[in-house]
Design an enzyme around this catalytic site. Structure first.
Site, PDB file in Angstrom:
ATOM      1  N   MET A  81       0.814  -1.209   0.000  1.00  0.00           N
ATOM      2  CA  MET A  81       0.000   0.000   0.000  1.00  0.00           C
ATOM      3  C   MET A  81       0.852   1.266   0.000  1.00  0.00           C
ATOM      4  O   MET A  81       2.047   1.240   0.287  1.00  0.00           O
ATOM      5  CB  MET A  81      -0.910   0.026   1.224  1.00  0.00           C
ATOM      6  CG  MET A  81      -1.967  -1.064   1.248  1.00  0.00           C
ATOM      7  SD  MET A  81      -3.025  -1.001   2.710  1.00  0.00           S
ATOM      8  CE  MET A  81      -3.994   0.477   2.368  1.00  0.00           C
ATOM      9  N   HIS A  82       0.217   2.385  -0.339  1.00  0.00           N
ATOM     10  CA  HIS A  82       0.696   3.748  -0.093  1.00  0.00           C
ATOM     11  C   HIS A  82       1.835   4.245  -0.994  1.00  0.00           C
ATOM     12  O   HIS A  82       2.104   5.440  -1.031  1.00  0.00           O
ATOM     13  CB  HIS A  82       1.162   3.917   1.367  1.00  0.00           C
ATOM     14  CG  HIS A  82       0.201   3.452   2.395  1.00  0.00           C
ATOM     15  ND1 HIS A  82      -1.110   3.889   2.461  1.00  0.00           N
ATOM     16  CD2 HIS A  82       0.345   2.572   3.425  1.00  0.00           C
ATOM     17  CE1 HIS A  82      -1.713   3.313   3.485  1.00  0.00           C
ATOM     18  NE2 HIS A  82      -0.862   2.507   4.079  1.00  0.00           N
ATOM     19  N   ASP A 240      -2.748  -4.915  -0.069  1.00  0.00           N
ATOM     20  CA  ASP A 240      -2.337  -6.184   0.535  1.00  0.00           C
ATOM     21  C   ASP A 240      -3.188  -6.576   1.735  1.00  0.00           C
ATOM     22  O   ASP A 240      -3.564  -7.746   1.885  1.00  0.00           O
ATOM     23  CB  ASP A 240      -0.845  -6.169   0.900  1.00  0.00           C
ATOM     24  CG  ASP A 240      -0.420  -4.963   1.730  1.00  0.00           C
ATOM     25  OD1 ASP A 240      -1.283  -4.177   2.167  1.00  0.00           O
ATOM     26  OD2 ASP A 240       0.796  -4.801   1.939  1.00  0.00           O
TER      27      ASP A 240
END
Length: 499
Positions: A81-82, A240
């Protein structure tokens, strides 16, 4: 026989899984790639590494299973992520991707609060401004690399870039978009308010799509380079943690995931977007359509146990190291451990706090300390569960995976401390299986992700809370929570003496 592929794009490696209609892993391949860490706190990766290593993993599967390739109906993704991937108008990468564990953006987090306000930020995005999120990274590039930012036409997250290279189509699913701080979680739209407040053109945000949404087929170029067929359909995939929830069957209200790796995650299914946790836990869109999940994080969960073993029993394996904990009573004979080895995230976003053993006595043996470490990790995870319950959530079933599911005593301990049924799964493939399930659902194999989970996932054992232990742990948990408040100022005072 038909197959689907789940691609799990992690921080250190990509894992590709070929699965059949029975939910069995027919073949898997993994390829690692490096981090780029030029300065302290920086963590970057070359997006081309993701593409090339995924091709290699797919080639390995295709070469060993050539007759199966034509029967791969769909591909989907789970992704770290991110991370920020910036593309220009020609969709070329402008700079290395800035990853989720990059911490250079403390100033930008403060800027977000000043521009938007804490109350409005939670209203718009349901989450606090943390260094790991994507928006602070965008603002960092805007401030520190203006020439690059001027060329930026769109941003993607890691698995979205990989999927773009596979299909030529630009999208971002809601579960990953929720971790950017630019998505209105409830309305499932990019937030014009956030963009306006921070001087961003909303057009930098890509088109949104459901996690099971069909994006396109594998392109001619990618098919030739990977061994896949152009007949294979590609589906959006998810973050995820969202895919981990799918891959462990966290798809109905009341079900919660406890995952104990280096860090620990407590993730709970939520059918609504209107609960208020005051930013104490993360609140994200699920990979299931029109659903959500809440999530708390313990930074040093399994790491606390591995640290203790490495310091005091480096040569022992884990099974030997923990074998005597079942002979130690609840409460470790009056010993309490707080797992703040590297600071904490939930419920204390505190980078200064450090771990403590409270109540050490000359009568204590090593097995008491091991038991205290296990209980302390579980207490920390229980703080997230307590926040969920105080916010109105029902939590009665918890699926335990990772290190916490490898020891019978620890599993029973979780049931007693969480005061909930704890389930152990037959297989722990997590996010990769979740990605494959999204492909299976997208291909129409099942009418719902829940139906797919019922077919593919198996619970092998359940642990029920012991009423006597539950009552003892309630009192110990209360003492545990006091330790943070009692040691916070002490840790601030001794910080200057750390290495």
């Amino acid at each position: 026989m038909s197959y689907v592929v789940g691609v799990d794009l992690g921080t250190s490696a990509v894992k590709v899984m070929l699965m059949n209609k029975q939910g069995e892993v027919v073949k898997e391949a993994s390829k690692s790639y490096p981090l780029i860490q030029e300065k302290s706190g920086y963590s970057e990766q070359d997006p081309e590494e993701w593409v090339e290593k995924t091709k290699q993993a797919l080639q390995e599967i295709a070469q060993e299973n050539a007759e199966l390739v034509a029967n791969i109906e769909g591909v989907s993704f789970s992704g770290q992520m991110h991370g920020l991937v910036l593309l220009d108008e020609s969709h070329h990468v402008l700079r290395p991707a800035i990853l989720w564990n990059d911490t250079r953006t403390t100033k930008q987090c403060r800027d977000i609060y000043e521009a938007v306000g804490e109350e409005k930020l939670l209203q718009y995005t349901k989450n606090p401004a943390l260094e790991g999120f994507t928006l602070p990274k965008i603002l960092w590039v805007k401030e520190n690399e203006p020439a690059i930012f001027e060329k930026a036409a769109v941003f993607l997250l890691p698995k979205d870039y990989l999927r773009f290279r596979m299909t030529g189509e630009l999208h971002m699913d809601y579960s990953d978009a929720a971790g950017t701080l630019l998505l209105n979680i409830s309305d499932k739209t990019w937030s014009d308010e956030m963009c306006d407040a921070l001087g961003l053109d909303v057009d930098i945000c890509p088109p949104l799509i459901e996690s099971h949404g069909y994006v396109g087929n594998v392109s001619d170029v990618f098919a030739k380079e990977s061994g896949l067929s152009t007949e294979t359909k590609v589906f959006a995939g998810g973050a995820d943690n969202a895919c981990g929830a799918i891959g462990t069957g966290i798809l109905t209200e009341g079900k919660t995931l406890c995952s104990i790796g280096t860090s620990g995650v407590v993730l709970s299914y939520e059918p609504r977007s209107d609960l208020d946790f005051g930013g104490k836990v993360h609140y994200f869109n699920h990979g299931e359509e029109n659903a959500y999940y809440t999530m708390g994080v313990t930074l040093a969960a399994g790491y606390s146990l591995s640290w203790f073993k490495d310091v005091f029993a480096e040569e022992e394996d884990f099974s030997t190291f923990v074998q005597d904990v079942d002979s130690v009573p609840v409460g470790a004979n009056g010993l309490i451990f707080t797992p703040y080895l590297v600071g904490e995230r939930t419920p204390h976003a505190d980078s200064v706090i450090r771990a403590s053993f409270i109540g050490m006595d000359a009568s204590h043996e090593r097995k008491d300390f091991v038991r205290a470490v296990l209980e302390g990790i579980t207490f920390s995870l229980c703080e997230s569960i307590e926040i969920f319950r105080e916010g109105g959530k029902t939590i009665n079933t918890i699926v335990s995976i990772g290190g916490g599911a490898k020891n019978e005593t620890w599993l029973q301990m979780q049931a007693d401390i969480f005061n909930a049924e704890v389930q152990k799964m037959a297989s722990e493939q997590g996010p990769g299986v979740g990605a494959a399930m999204l492909a299976a659902y997208g291909c129409g194999w099942y009418d719902s992700l829940e139906q797919c989970a019922n077919e593919w996932l198996e619970v092998v054992k359940t642990y029920q809370p012991n009423p006597d232990a539950v009552e003892k742990y309630k009192e110990l948990f209360s003492i545990y929570k006091d330790v943070y408040q009692q040691t916070k100022s002490l840790n601030e005072r001794v910080q200057q003496y750390r290495k």
